[in-house]
Motif scaffolding. Structure first.
Motif, PDB file in Angstrom:
ATOM      1  N   ASN A  87      54.466  31.187  28.420  1.00  0.00           N
ATOM      2  CA  ASN A  87      53.471  30.444  29.194  1.00  0.00           C
ATOM      3  C   ASN A  87      53.248  31.096  30.552  1.00  0.00           C
ATOM      4  OD1 ASN A  87      52.818  28.518  27.307  1.00  0.00           O
ATOM      5  ND2 ASN A  87      54.170  26.937  28.143  1.00  0.00           N
ATOM      6  N   ILE A  88      54.339  31.523  31.175  1.00  0.00           N
ATOM      7  CA  ILE A  88      54.233  32.205  32.472  1.00  0.00           C
ATOM      8  C   ILE A  88      53.430  33.491  32.326  1.00  0.00           C
ATOM      9  CG2 ILE A  88      55.569  33.426  34.236  1.00  0.00           C
ATOM     10  CD1 ILE A  88      57.770  31.325  33.850  1.00  0.00           C
ATOM     11  N   VAL A  89      53.690  34.261  31.266  1.00  0.00           N
ATOM     12  CA  VAL A  89      52.944  35.504  31.047  1.00  0.00           C
ATOM     13  C   VAL A  89      51.457  35.221  30.858  1.00  0.00           C
ATOM     14  CG1 VAL A  89      52.688  37.524  29.564  1.00  0.00           C
ATOM     15  CG2 VAL A  89      54.969  36.622  30.036  1.00  0.00           C
ATOM     16  N   VAL A  90      51.132  34.208  30.063  1.00  0.00           N
ATOM     17  CA  VAL A  90      49.725  33.864  29.824  1.00  0.00           C
ATOM     18  C   VAL A  90      49.042  33.436  31.118  1.00  0.00           C
ATOM     19  CG1 VAL A  90      48.179  32.227  28.668  1.00  0.00           C
ATOM     20  CG2 VAL A  90      50.067  33.242  27.410  1.00  0.00           C
ATOM     21  N   LEU A  91      49.704  32.607  31.912  1.00  0.00           N
ATOM     22  CA  LEU A  91      49.098  32.109  33.142  1.00  0.00           C
ATOM     23  C   LEU A  91      48.936  33.214  34.174  1.00  0.00           C
ATOM     24  CD1 LEU A  91      50.966  28.689  33.350  1.00  0.00           C
ATOM     25  CD2 LEU A  91      48.543  29.055  32.850  1.00  0.00           C
ATOM     26  N   LEU A  92      49.898  34.123  34.278  1.00  0.00           N
ATOM     27  CA  LEU A  92      49.727  35.276  35.158  1.00  0.00           C
ATOM     28  C   LEU A  92      48.537  36.129  34.700  1.00  0.00           C
ATOM     29  CD1 LEU A  92      53.433  36.428  35.699  1.00  0.00           C
ATOM     30  CD2 LEU A  92      51.908  35.435  37.416  1.00  0.00           C
ATOM     31  N   THR A  93      48.390  36.270  33.398  1.00  0.00           N
ATOM     32  CA  THR A  93      47.299  37.076  32.855  1.00  0.00           C
ATOM     33  C   THR A  93      45.945  36.481  33.191  1.00  0.00           C
ATOM     34  OG1 THR A  93      48.695  37.818  31.019  1.00  0.00           O
ATOM     35  CG2 THR A  93      46.316  38.026  30.739  1.00  0.00           C
ATOM     36  N   VAL A  94      45.777  35.182  32.974  1.00  0.00           N
ATOM     37  CA  VAL A  94      44.472  34.567  33.237  1.00  0.00           C
ATOM     38  C   VAL A  94      44.212  34.492  34.741  1.00  0.00           C
ATOM     39  CG1 VAL A  94      45.273  32.150  33.257  1.00  0.00           C
ATOM     40  CG2 VAL A  94      42.948  32.693  32.537  1.00  0.00           C
ATOM     41  N   PHE A  95      45.260  34.332  35.560  1.00  0.00           N
ATOM     42  CA  PHE A  95      45.082  34.324  37.014  1.00  0.00           C
ATOM     43  C   PHE A  95      44.537  35.663  37.491  1.00  0.00           C
ATOM     44  CE2 PHE A  95      46.249  34.600  41.455  1.00  0.00           C
ATOM     45  CZ  PHE A  95      46.079  33.312  41.930  1.00  0.00           C
ATOM     46  N   ILE A  96      45.173  36.747  37.053  1.00  0.00           N
ATOM     47  CA  ILE A  96      44.699  38.079  37.439  1.00  0.00           C
ATOM     48  C   ILE A  96      43.321  38.349  36.839  1.00  0.00           C
ATOM     49  CG2 ILE A  96      45.168  40.557  37.227  1.00  0.00           C
ATOM     50  CD1 ILE A  96      48.137  39.924  37.384  1.00  0.00           C
ATOM     51  N   GLY A  97      43.081  37.855  35.613  1.00  0.00           N
ATOM     52  CA  GLY A  97      41.773  38.033  34.992  1.00  0.00           C
ATOM     53  C   GLY A  97      40.659  37.392  35.800  1.00  0.00           C
ATOM     54  N   ILE A  98      40.921  36.227  36.380  1.00  0.00           N
ATOM     55  CA  ILE A  98      39.914  35.569  37.217  1.00  0.00           C
ATOM     56  C   ILE A  98      39.677  36.380  38.495  1.00  0.00           C
ATOM     57  CG2 ILE A  98      39.429  33.502  38.575  1.00  0.00           C
ATOM     58  CD1 ILE A  98      40.954  31.905  36.449  1.00  0.00           C
ATOM     59  N   LEU A  99      40.747  36.893  39.098  1.00  0.00           N
ATOM     60  CA  LEU A  99      40.586  37.736  40.292  1.00  0.00           C
ATOM     61  C   LEU A  99      39.722  38.970  39.995  1.00  0.00           C
ATOM     62  CD1 LEU A  99      44.168  37.731  41.895  1.00  0.00           C
ATOM     63  CD2 LEU A  99      42.166  36.423  42.604  1.00  0.00           C
ATOM     64  N   LEU A 100      39.895  39.536  38.824  1.00  0.00           N
ATOM     65  CA  LEU A 100      39.111  40.716  38.456  1.00  0.00           C
ATOM     66  C   LEU A 100      37.648  40.378  38.186  1.00  0.00           C
ATOM     67  CD1 LEU A 100      41.576  42.482  35.968  1.00  0.00           C
ATOM     68  CD2 LEU A 100      41.053  43.190  38.300  1.00  0.00           C
ATOM     69  N   SER A 101      37.351  39.127  37.891  1.00  0.00           N
ATOM     70  CA  SER A 101      36.032  38.768  37.370  1.00  0.00           C
ATOM     71  C   SER A 101      35.024  38.381  38.432  1.00  0.00           C
ATOM     72  CB  SER A 101      36.170  37.599  36.383  1.00  0.00           C
ATOM     73  OG  SER A 101      37.002  37.936  35.305  1.00  0.00           O
ATOM     74  N   THR A 102      35.459  37.792  39.539  1.00  0.00           N
ATOM     75  CA  THR A 102      34.512  37.154  40.455  1.00  0.00           C
ATOM     76  C   THR A 102      33.452  38.124  40.965  1.00  0.00           C
ATOM     77  OG1 THR A 102      36.154  37.516  42.207  1.00  0.00           O
ATOM     78  CG2 THR A 102      36.090  35.343  41.186  1.00  0.00           C
ATOM     79  N   ASP A 103      33.842  39.250  41.519  1.00  0.00           N
ATOM     80  CA  ASP A 103      32.871  40.213  42.038  1.00  0.00           C
ATOM     81  C   ASP A 103      32.116  40.904  40.908  1.00  0.00           C
ATOM     82  OD1 ASP A 103      31.783  41.895  44.335  1.00  0.00           O
ATOM     83  OD2 ASP A 103      32.659  43.458  43.060  1.00  0.00           O
ATOM     84  N   TYR A 104      32.795  41.140  39.788  1.00  0.00           N
ATOM     85  CA  TYR A 104      32.148  41.816  38.663  1.00  0.00           C
ATOM     86  C   TYR A 104      30.962  41.003  38.154  1.00  0.00           C
ATOM     87  CZ  TYR A 104      31.508  43.801  34.005  1.00  0.00           C
ATOM     88  OH  TYR A 104      30.965  44.364  32.873  1.00  0.00           O
ATOM     89  N   LEU A 105      31.128  39.704  38.006  1.00  0.00           N
ATOM     90  CA  LEU A 105      30.034  38.866  37.516  1.00  0.00           C
ATOM     91  C   LEU A 105      28.862  38.880  38.494  1.00  0.00           C
ATOM     92  CD1 LEU A 105      31.956  35.744  36.164  1.00  0.00           C
ATOM     93  CD2 LEU A 105      31.177  37.762  34.922  1.00  0.00           C
ATOM     94  N   HIS A 106      29.161  38.912  39.777  1.00  0.00           N
ATOM     95  CA  HIS A 106      28.093  38.960  40.776  1.00  0.00           C
ATOM     96  C   HIS A 106      27.345  40.287  40.708  1.00  0.00           C
ATOM     97  CE1 HIS A 106      25.969  38.166  44.511  1.00  0.00           C
ATOM     98  NE2 HIS A 106      26.378  39.337  44.971  1.00  0.00           N
ATOM     99  N   ARG A 107      28.088  41.382  40.577  1.00  0.00           N
ATOM    100  CA  ARG A 107      27.445  42.705  40.550  1.00  0.00           C
ATOM    101  C   ARG A 107      26.594  42.909  39.310  1.00  0.00           C
ATOM    102  NH1 ARG A 107      30.270  46.971  39.813  1.00  0.00           N
ATOM    103  NH2 ARG A 107      32.287  46.067  39.215  1.00  0.00           N
ATOM    104  N   THR A 108      27.023  42.357  38.185  1.00  0.00           N
ATOM    105  CA  THR A 108      26.310  42.576  36.923  1.00  0.00           C
ATOM    106  C   THR A 108      25.353  41.435  36.586  1.00  0.00           C
ATOM    107  OG1 THR A 108      28.168  41.588  35.710  1.00  0.00           O
ATOM    108  CG2 THR A 108      28.180  43.976  35.991  1.00  0.00           C
ATOM    109  N   HIS A 109      25.147  40.515  37.533  1.00  0.00           N
ATOM    110  CA  HIS A 109      24.195  39.403  37.362  1.00  0.00           C
ATOM    111  C   HIS A 109      24.543  38.537  36.150  1.00  0.00           C
ATOM    112  CE1 HIS A 109      21.853  41.559  40.366  1.00  0.00           C
ATOM    113  NE2 HIS A 109      21.862  42.627  39.583  1.00  0.00           N
ATOM    114  N   THR A 110      25.811  38.331  35.928  1.00  0.00           N
ATOM    115  CA  THR A 110      26.275  37.452  34.839  1.00  0.00           C
ATOM    116  C   THR A 110      27.136  36.321  35.398  1.00  0.00           C
ATOM    117  OG1 THR A 110      28.141  38.947  34.470  1.00  0.00           O
ATOM    118  CG2 THR A 110      26.193  39.265  33.088  1.00  0.00           C
TER     119      THR A 110
END
Length: 518
Positions: A87-110
């Protein structure tokens, strides 16, 4: 006289032991409603609320972490150190995944809120898979993990107006391939589960274990043994697809290359965590005593897992040598790492030798998954940092001279490549050491040797990236247009995890010291 029935409370049902997954599921549904109500100028709160949900679930995981095994939902879900750690591994993964996503979605208009909702729902599925104590929960968790990923893999298709953009076409192709092949893999798992149920009369993993012995004690030509054998094989196919093992790997390079890079990073870890957790639950808890020959050692499925592991190690590493796109290279690298983990899974089949062998193998898988999570998320984070808005900029040549323009990015990428190759003082080395040690303890010497030799082969394509970054100084280096604050934090957190796990080895072993499945 008839006695009135006693009302059951939540305490009686032990619902609290599944609270981390339940909290994330309810948080996701809450976020779905909130995102609809938020005005356009306040949509930036959606990823923040998503991170808050992940943190709340993480706190619940720490509060419910216990060395004891506790079941809920009628014995279909089990909470133990194995569940808590993953569970800890999954939650760390999705936490980092959200950090990676915020600017990317803005740049790619998604930039749309359903992205984070799908991401959290997928993580919820992975958390139910790691605590599954029943074939039904394994299937439900698998679908909850997979269906959002089918959508997310093709996420760029929906909102990009330029339908001729190469990245959009690849995203569309990857999403369709993932969906079609994923549906087939789910069918294999369902059919295999049905046959196992037909042989044992139950879907509960612990009850399956208890039913295997009487089936094998009957006449040699017992139809129950045949159903169990075929059902186990079909279940291996279904879960083998999820973890990207050969020959069920053909979707991996196209999906990894076409999907949005933050989703590729998240998918490469979360799908493996859920898949291997379910695989270990099934093989260790349910089928560790399944042997068609006299005695219980080794299990009948061990030879099949060994063959799959060998093929995965060889094909994953050797095909990666010819890749020029880093996302495809990391895709084949991901296939190869599934082979390393399968090496420890094969060692689980020697349960009849010593239970300590099984415990060592399971602990090796857990440490490897944690090390792989930090390493792969960080590597894809660097790829995302230099990727252009149109999806280009991920070729090997785009890493030329990166140390000149972005020394911290180049240094981080070098650390991640060393970890993937299994160089000492990195998390990857600790993971491989534990996995190969478990194989040796189980007597699988040829498999361990093949694993070591293919690790040497893998060093070539990992070092090639490092050479491009540090030695090809005639190039100016990539512009790193995607190096946002969130991406930097994700990369630095991943790098810290790789180094801490690689240097503080006692910390790593203590993390999994309570874990056992039998």
């Amino acid at each position: 006289m008839f006695e009135s029935p006693t009302l059951q409370t939540l305490t009686d049902y032990n619902i609290w032991v599944a609270m981390p997954a339940i909290m994330l599921a309810f948080g996701t549904m809450f976020l779905l409603v909130i995102d609809v109500l938020l005005p356009e100028e306040r949509k930036h709160w959606t990823p923040i609320l998503a991170l808050c949900g992940v943190v709340a679930s993480f706190i619940a995981t720490l509060l419910t972490y216990s060395p004891e095994q506790t079941t809920t939902f009628g014995g279909m879900f089990i909470a133990d150190p194995f569940t808590g750690f993953l569970n800890i591994v999954v939650l760390l993964t999705v936490f980092i995944g959200i950090l990676l996503s915020t600017d990317y979605l803005h740049r790619t208009h998604t930039e749309h809120g359903e992205y984070y909702i799908l991401l959290l729902m997928s993580a919820t599925g992975a958390m139910f898979m790691v605590g599954a104590n029943d074939l039904i929960i394994i299937f439900i968790g698998l679908e909850l993990l997979s269906i959002p990923l089918y959508v997310l893999a093709a996420f760029r298709v929906t909102y990009i107006e330029d339908r001729d953009a190469l990245s959009v076409l690849k995203s569309e192709e990857g999403g369709v391939k993932y969906f079609i092949l994923g549906a087939f893999s789910s069918a294999f798992l369902v059919y295999g589960s049905a046959l196992i149920y037909g042989a044992t009369g139950t879907t509960n993993l612990q009850e399956i274990f208890a039913a295997v012995g009487p089936i094998l004690d009957t006449a040699t030509q017992n139809s129950g043994a045949l159903l169990l054998l075929v059902g186990t094989g079909l279940a291996l196919v279904g879960l083998g697809f999820k973890v990207g093992a050969v020959p069920f790997h053909m979707w991996t390079p196209d999906v990894y290359e076409g999907a949005p890079t933050p989703i590729t990073a998240y998918m490469s870890v979360a799908a493996k965590v859920g898949g291997f957790a379910a695989l270990l639950r099934l093989l260790v808890v349910g089928l560790s005593g399944f042997s068609l020959e006299a005695g219980v050692d080794p299990a009948t499925w061990q030879s099949a897992v060994q063959v799959i592991a060998i093929l995965t190690l060889i094909i994953g590493n050797f095909v990666a040598l010819s890749q020029t796109n880093v996302k495809r290279l990391l895709a084949y690298s991901s296939i190869a790492h599934a082979g390393y983990i399968l090496t420890a899974v094969a060692a689980v089949g020697s349960a009849g030798l010593v239970n300590g062998v099984v415990t060592a193998a399971v602990q090796g898988v857990l440490v490897y998954l944690l090390a792989y999570a930090f390493t792969n998320l960080g590597a894809f984070g660097v790829v995302l940092a230099i990727e252009n808005d149109d999806g280009t900029g991920t070729d090997l040549d785009d890493f030329n001279g990166l140390f000149n323009s972005r020394p911290l990015l180049a240094t981080a990428m070098a650390i991640f490549m060393f970890s993937l190759a299994g160089i000492p003082l990195t998390a990857g080395f600790v993971g491989k050491w534990l996995v190969f040690s478990a194989a040796v303890q189980a007597g699988l010497i040829p498999l361990a040797i093949i694993g070591v030799l293919t690790s040497v082969v893998s060093a070539f394509y990992y070092v090639r990236i490092i050479v491009n970054m540090f030695l090809k100084t005639e190039d100016a280096g990539a512009p790193a247009v995607g190096e946002s604050t969130g991406v930097r934090y994700a990369i630095y957190a991943s790098m810290a995890g790789v180094l801490i796990l690689g240097i503080a080895v006692p910390l790593v072993t203590n993390l999994v010291s309570m874990v056992h499945l039998i």
